[in-house]
Design a protein around this motif. Sequence first.
Motif, PDB file in Angstrom:
ATOM      1  N   VAL A 198     -77.775 -72.765  -0.710  1.00 31.20           N
ATOM      2  CA  VAL A 198     -77.603 -74.214  -0.839  1.00 31.20           C
ATOM      3  C   VAL A 198     -77.173 -74.569  -2.256  1.00 31.20           C
ATOM      4  N   GLU A 199     -77.814 -73.939  -3.252  1.00 34.86           N
ATOM      5  CA  GLU A 199     -77.445 -74.212  -4.643  1.00 34.86           C
ATOM      6  C   GLU A 199     -76.000 -73.783  -4.911  1.00 34.86           C
ATOM      7  N   TRP A 200     -75.608 -72.614  -4.382  1.00 32.74           N
ATOM      8  CA  TRP A 200     -74.234 -72.153  -4.551  1.00 32.74           C
ATOM      9  C   TRP A 200     -73.267 -73.139  -3.906  1.00 32.74           C
ATOM     10  N   ASN A 201     -73.567 -73.588  -2.687  1.00 31.85           N
ATOM     11  CA  ASN A 201     -72.697 -74.542  -2.002  1.00 31.85           C
ATOM     12  C   ASN A 201     -72.578 -75.846  -2.777  1.00 31.85           C
ATOM     13  N   GLU A 202     -73.694 -76.302  -3.333  1.00 30.29           N
ATOM     14  CA  GLU A 202     -73.660 -77.529  -4.131  1.00 30.29           C
ATOM     15  C   GLU A 202     -72.780 -77.340  -5.364  1.00 30.29           C
ATOM     16  N   ASN A 203     -72.951 -76.194  -6.037  1.00 23.48           N
ATOM     17  CA  ASN A 203     -72.144 -75.915  -7.228  1.00 23.48           C
ATOM     18  C   ASN A 203     -70.662 -75.778  -6.875  1.00 23.48           C
ATOM     19  N   LEU A 204     -70.387 -75.070  -5.786  1.00 29.63           N
ATOM     20  CA  LEU A 204     -68.996 -74.889  -5.367  1.00 29.63           C
ATOM     21  C   LEU A 204     -68.376 -76.222  -4.960  1.00 29.63           C
ATOM     22  N   THR A 205     -69.118 -77.019  -4.210  1.00 29.34           N
ATOM     23  CA  THR A 205     -68.613 -78.336  -3.794  1.00 29.34           C
ATOM     24  C   THR A 205     -68.344 -79.204  -5.017  1.00 29.34           C
TER      25      THR A 205
END
Length: 183
Positions: A114-121
Amino acid sequence: MNLVDRLKRKEEAALVELMNQYGDYLLRMAYLLIKDHQRAEEAVQDTFISAFEKINQLEKEEHLKSWLTTITINRCRQQMRKWSFKHIFPDIEIIERTQQADRIDSPEADLLAVEWNENLTAAIHALDYKYREVITLFYFNELKLAEIAVSTNIKENTIKSRLKRAKKLLKDHLLKEGAHNGG
């Protein structure tokens, strides 16, 4: 009778089937392009209305997905011309809702994802629209460079250049964020 033929006969059930088949795909793309859930939904709704009205313009039924992609890109571009999105923060909910939920991980792995997705987004949203567009179409929609060129009406070499530049900008942004977050 296939879906396109049914759409040409203006069957509402065919429109519902079209929306069910391509809705999540188009919404994910639109959200990544325009960074606002409500406006992404509006662009996709406009896409389906336009496609239903102009289905007779579709020359080959095997091009239905790319045709819908092109319409959605154009709707997103219209949205970007109409609105300024500089102060909208990423809403990860749409990404989470459209991802496959069938994998089983530990809570820690889920939290990191989730943190990776937030950072990528956030990194994708930090890009200029022209870079968001090619990154989204290439990586998330898995279109080939030639398909992106056709969908966007931009030369393939320009697409290659933008993709290369976008990847560098994303990498730089993610590395910078990692350094700020102690990663």
